[in-house]
Write an enzyme that holds these catalytic residues in place. Structure first.
Site, PDB file in Angstrom:
ATOM      1  N   CYS A 189     -32.173 -43.446   0.629  1.00 23.71           N
ATOM      2  CA  CYS A 189     -30.940 -42.672   0.080  1.00 23.71           C
ATOM      3  C   CYS A 189     -29.140 -43.420  -0.011  1.00 23.71           C
ATOM      4  O   CYS A 189     -29.269 -44.605   0.457  1.00 23.71           O
ATOM      5  CB  CYS A 189     -31.289 -41.506   1.078  1.00 23.71           C
ATOM      6  N   CYS A 225     -40.512 -43.653   6.908  1.00 25.16           N
ATOM      7  CA  CYS A 225     -39.263 -43.501   7.057  1.00 25.16           C
ATOM      8  C   CYS A 225     -38.040 -43.256   6.231  1.00 25.16           C
ATOM      9  O   CYS A 225     -37.590 -41.899   6.152  1.00 25.16           O
ATOM     10  CB  CYS A 225     -38.728 -44.028   8.666  1.00 25.16           C
ATOM     11  N   CYS A 243     -29.176 -43.794   9.212  1.00 31.05           N
ATOM     12  CA  CYS A 243     -28.653 -44.964   7.852  1.00 31.05           C
ATOM     13  C   CYS A 243     -27.824 -45.755   8.795  1.00 31.05           C
ATOM     14  O   CYS A 243     -27.644 -47.037   8.301  1.00 31.05           O
ATOM     15  CB  CYS A 243     -28.169 -44.653   7.156  1.00 31.05           C
ATOM     16  N   ASP A 259     -36.647 -45.087   4.585  1.00 25.83           N
ATOM     17  CA  ASP A 259     -35.475 -46.023   4.172  1.00 25.83           C
ATOM     18  C   ASP A 259     -36.047 -47.740   4.948  1.00 25.83           C
ATOM     19  O   ASP A 259     -36.407 -47.982   6.359  1.00 25.83           O
ATOM     20  CB  ASP A 259     -33.903 -45.698   4.941  1.00 25.83           C
TER      21      ASP A 259
END
Lengths: 142, 395
Positions: A58, A33, A102, A35
Site C-alpha cells: 500500500c 499479507c 509497514c 506487503d
C-alpha cells in the site's frame, strides 16, 4: 489519512528499482499479507554507497521503504543496522496506527539485507549476531 | 478544478436533483408528524408516506401493505434475520442458509445469532461468484427457517438466479430473504414471480438519500420486530418516520422505474466497453465476477503483482474515485471475503479494484480511466518485487 511526507515518498519514491551485483539483498513480507519489501545494498568500505528497493504494498509500505532507503544511504553498516521503525515513522511525520507495521517491515528489510551481506562476506555486524531471517510460514499478517 | 470521475456508484450515488427538490418541501413546509392525524399538517405527511409506499411496492410488484420503511439496507438485513430467528425460537427451527459472499450486515448478524443457538450454513460460490443450486437443496433440513441470499453482489456484481432459488425455497416451505440493495434499479425485481418473502432495499444506491431503506415482508410471514416503541409502520417498526427521506427514496425509485430499460442498456454497453478496455490494454488481469450475469455498472478486476490501495491513491491524484478489495483499504487483516470465496489467492485479491459506473459516466471517461489505469499498473509493477506468478504464489 496520510501526511504530506508519506504522500511525497509515495508519489516520488526515492531509490526505487533493482540492483545488479548487489552486496546484500533482503526480502521480507509475503503476498498473503499484502506487503513485500526487497532491499538491495551496494556496500563499499563498510559504507552503504547505494541502496535500491522494490515494494509490493500500500501507499505507506512504498513510502516507508523509500524513507528507509534515504535514512541509510551513505551511512555505515553499523549505523544502518540501528535503523528502527520508529525512526522511519518519525521521518514520515507519522503513520496511521493500522499502517505502523509497514515501518516495521522496512526496518526488517534493511536488517535482512545487511544480514545477507554479513553472510556473504563472513563479517559480523554488531546487532545482527543473533539475527534470524523470518520464515515466511511463520508470518502472521500484522 | 480538474474533472472528477466518480466511479464508486456501488458505494453510494449522487442524490438526484428531482429527489432533493421533492425532499426539501418536507423540512420547512410539510413538516408535520405523520402520526398527528387530527390536523392538516400531519395528514399531509401521512399521505406522502402512503404515496411513497405505493411507489416502492409497485416497483417490486408487492402490495403496499407489505412495505416497511427502515433506516437502510443494514437495518433491513438485521431485521429479516433477527426477526425471523426470534419468531422461530422454541419452535424447532434454528437453521439459516446463506452464502459466503453476503454483505457484512448479513454475515455478522448470522454470527451474532449463532450465540443464541442458531446454526448457519454458508454456501460456497464458484469462481464467478455463483451459488450451486444443488448445494442449496442439500443444505435444507427440517430445522431450516430461512434462506438469505443477495440478489446481486456489491463487490463483484454477480447476479444470483433468484427465481430458481425462490422456487426451491417455496418447494421446501422455507422463507427466502433477499438483500437487493445493489440490485435495485439494475435488475428487475418481482417478489411474486421470484417467490421472495423478505427483501432488503436501500435508497442511496439509486440516487436517493442515505439513511433510508425499506423492507418487503410478504403478508403472513412471521417476524418479530427489531425496533420496539411506538406504533409506526403498522406497529412493525417504531420511530417517527423520516418523511423527507421516505419521499426522497420513493422519488428515486420512481425515476429509476421510468427509464429502467434504457438505463440498464446504456450502462451495460458502457460496462462492456470498460471491461474490454482493461482486458485489451493491461496484461495479467483477472475479471472478478460473472462475465454476463453481472450488474450493469460493475467492473471489477484483479491486477496481478500490485496492491489495491496504491492504485486507489494514484487514481485519486487523477480525480478518479474507485474502491478496492485489498485489506489495506478496509482496516481488516484479510482482503475481501468475497474475492477469497471465489477462489482468488490473497496476493491477487489484494490487487483488486472495483469501478462502478453511473448515469453520468461517459465513453470518454472510460477511455481516460483505462489509459490512466494502464499507466498506474505499469508504474507499480516496475516497483514491485513480484514479477510473475512464481513470485506471487510461492509460499
Amino acid at each position: 489519512m496520510y501526511t504530506e511526507a508519506v504522500m511525497d515518498h509515495f508519489r516520488n519514491p526515492r531509490n526505487v528499482g533493482s540492483m545488479e551485483n548487489a552486496d546484500g539483498v533482503g526480502q521480507v513480507g509475503n503476498p498473503k499479507c499484502g506487503d513485500i519489501m526487497k532491499i538491495y545494498l551496494k556496500i563499499n568500505d563498510e559504507t552503504i554507497e547505494d541502496v535500491k528497493f522494490e515494494t509490493f504494498g500500500c501507499g505507506s509500505a512504498i513510502a516507508s521503504s523509500s524513507m528507509a532507503t534515504e535514512l541509510i544511504k551513505g551511512k555505515s553498516i553499523n549505523e544502518a543496522v540501528e535503523l528502527t521503525n520508529k525512526a522511519v515513522v518519525e521521518a514520515l511525520g507519522g503513520l496511521p496506527p493500522v499502517k505502523v507495521h509497514c515501518s516495521v517491515l522496512a526496518e526488517q528489510a534493511v536488517k535482512s539485507a545487511l544480514f545477507d551481506y554479513a553472510q556473504k562476506t563472513g563479517k559480523v555486524i554488531k546487532g545482527l549476531e543473533n539475527y534470524e531471517p523470518i520464515d515466511d510460514d511463520d508470518i502472521h499478517c500484522h | 478544478m480538474s474533472k472528477k470521475f466518480y466511479l464508486d456508484n456501488a458505494a453510494t450515488t449522487r442524490v438526484k436533483k428531482e429527489v432533493i427538490d421533492e425532499m426539501l418541501k418536507y423540512f420547512d413546509e410539510k413538516y408535520g408528524n405523520p402520526s398527528s392525524q387530527l390536523y392538516e399538517l400531519g395528514r399531509r405527511s401521512k399521505e406522502a408516506i402512503d404515496n411513497a409506499r405505493k411507489i416502492v411496492a409497485d416497483f417490486i410488484n408487492a402490495d403496499e401493505k407489505e412495505i416497511y420503511f427502515t433506516a437502510g439496507g443494514s437495518e433491513s438485513d438485521n431485521w429479516a434475520l433477527k426477526g425471523v430467528a426470534f419468531a422461530n425460537f422454541n419452535k424447532g427451527k434454528n437453521h439459516i442458509i446463506t452464502t459466503k459472499i453476503e454483505h457484512h450486515a448479513v454475515l455478522h448478524t448470522c454470527e451474532y445469532l449463532e450465540k443464541f443457538g442458531v446454526k448457519t450454513t454458508y454456501l460456497d460460490v464458484d469462481k464467478y461468484g455463483m451459488i450451486d443450486l444443488e448445494q442449496l437443496k442439500e443444505a435444507i433440513t427440517p430445522e431450516t427457517m430461512l434462506i438469505s441470499i443477495m440478489f446481486a453482489n456489491n463487490e463483484i456484481g454477480t447476479i444470483q438466479p433468484i427465481e430458481q432459488i425462490g422456487e426451491i425455497a417455496k418447494e421446501h416451505g422455507v422463507l427466502l430473504h433477499v438483500d437487493a440493495v445493489q440490485a435495485m434499479g439494475a435488475v428487475k425485481i418481482d417478489v411474486k414471480k421470484q417467490h421472495i418473502d423478505l427483501l432488503s432495499m436501500s435508497a442511496h444506491k439509486l440516487g436517493g438519500p442515505k439513511g433510508i431503506g425499506g423492507m418487503f415482508i410478504r403478508k403472513g410471514v412471521k417476524i418479530d420486530n427489531l425496533i420496539h416503541g411506538g406504533g409506526q409502520e403498522r406497529g412493525k417498526r417504531a420511530g417517527t418516520e423520516g418523511v423527507q427521506n421516505i419521499v426522497g427514496f420513493a422519488k428515486a425509485v420512481e425515476l429509476a422505474s421510468k427509464d429502467f430499460d434504457a438505463h440498464v442498456k446504456k450502462l451495460t454497453s458502457l460496462r462492456n466497453k470498460f471491461i474490454e478496455g482493461i482486458k485489451n490494454n493491461i496484461p495479467d488481469v483477472i475479471l472478478n465476477g460473472h462475465p454476463t450475469m453481472r450488474l450493469p455498472n460493475n467492473v471489477n478486476f484483479s491486477y496481478k503483482y500490485v496492491e489495491g490501495e496504491s492504485i486507489l491513491l494514484l487514481l485519486d491524484m487523477d480525480g478518479i474515485s474507485a474502491s478496492s478489495g485489498s485489506a489495506c483499504t478496509s482496516g481488516s487483516l484479510d482482503p475481501s471475503h468475497v474475492l477469497l470465496a471465489t477462489g482468488l489467492d490473497h496476493g491477487t485479491a489484494h490487487g483488486s479494484i472495483r469501478f462502478t459506473i453511473g448515469e453520468e459516466t461517459t465513453e470518454e471517461d472510460i477511455s481516460f480511466v483505462v489509459q490512466t489505469m494502464k499507466g498506474i499498473v505499469e508504474r507499480l509493477r516496475m516497483m514491485s518485487p513480484i514479477k510473475n506468478d512464481e513470485d506471487l504464489y510461492k509460499k
